[in-house]
Design a protein around this motif. Structure first.
Motif, short mmCIF file in Angstrom:
data_model
loop_
_atom_site.label_atom_id
_atom_site.label_comp_id
_atom_site.label_asym_id
_atom_site.label_seq_id
_atom_site.Cartn_x
_atom_site.Cartn_y
_atom_site.Cartn_z
N ARG A 1 1.29 -4.44 -2.01
CA ARG A 1 1.74 -3.45 -1.02
C ARG A 1 0.78 -2.26 -0.98
O ARG A 1 0.35 -1.84 0.08
N TYR B 1 -1.42 3.82 -9.90
CA TYR B 1 -0.47 2.77 -10.26
C TYR B 1 -1.10 1.78 -11.25
O TYR B 1 -0.51 1.45 -12.28
N GLU C 1 3.99 -5.01 -5.86
CA GLU C 1 3.70 -3.58 -5.67
C GLU C 1 2.19 -3.37 -5.51
O GLU C 1 1.75 -2.57 -4.69
#
Length: 95
Positions: free
Chosen positions: A21, A37, A18
């Motif tokens: 990405r 995040y 993640e």
């Protein structure tokens, strides 16, 4: 924390798809999403492994998926043992 002195450590995380990405999105929105995040991910790790109010996270480092934190040597050892953590390194002051 009792009488144990805290020191600044850098914590570097293991591979996270993640993170990879989100890192590829070079837009302002992508950078904001990556920052949010990582901050959340790092805060959750600290909250899971260490007692509240015994450490001070300084910041998350988006370029390397890591963060800096003020902890004791014992807490650094706890962080080193986490499966999500690749490396915990003490800050080296240069004179």
């Amino acid at each position: 924390m009792g009488n144990q002195a805290t020191e600044l450590f850098f914590v570097f995380m293991n591979y996270d798809p993640e993170y990879e990405r989100l890192l590829r999105d070079r837009s302002k929105k992508g950078a904001d999403e990556l920052d949010a995040y990582l901050s959340n991910k790092h805060n959750q790790l600290l909250a899971r492994l260490l007692q509240p109010n015994t450490y001070k996270k300084r910041n998350s480092l988006a370029i390397v998926d890591g963060f800096s934190v003020e902890v004791t040597q014992q807490q650094a050892a706890v962080l080193r043992s986490a499966k999500e953590v690749r490396l915990v390194e003490k800050n080296q002051e240069l004179d």
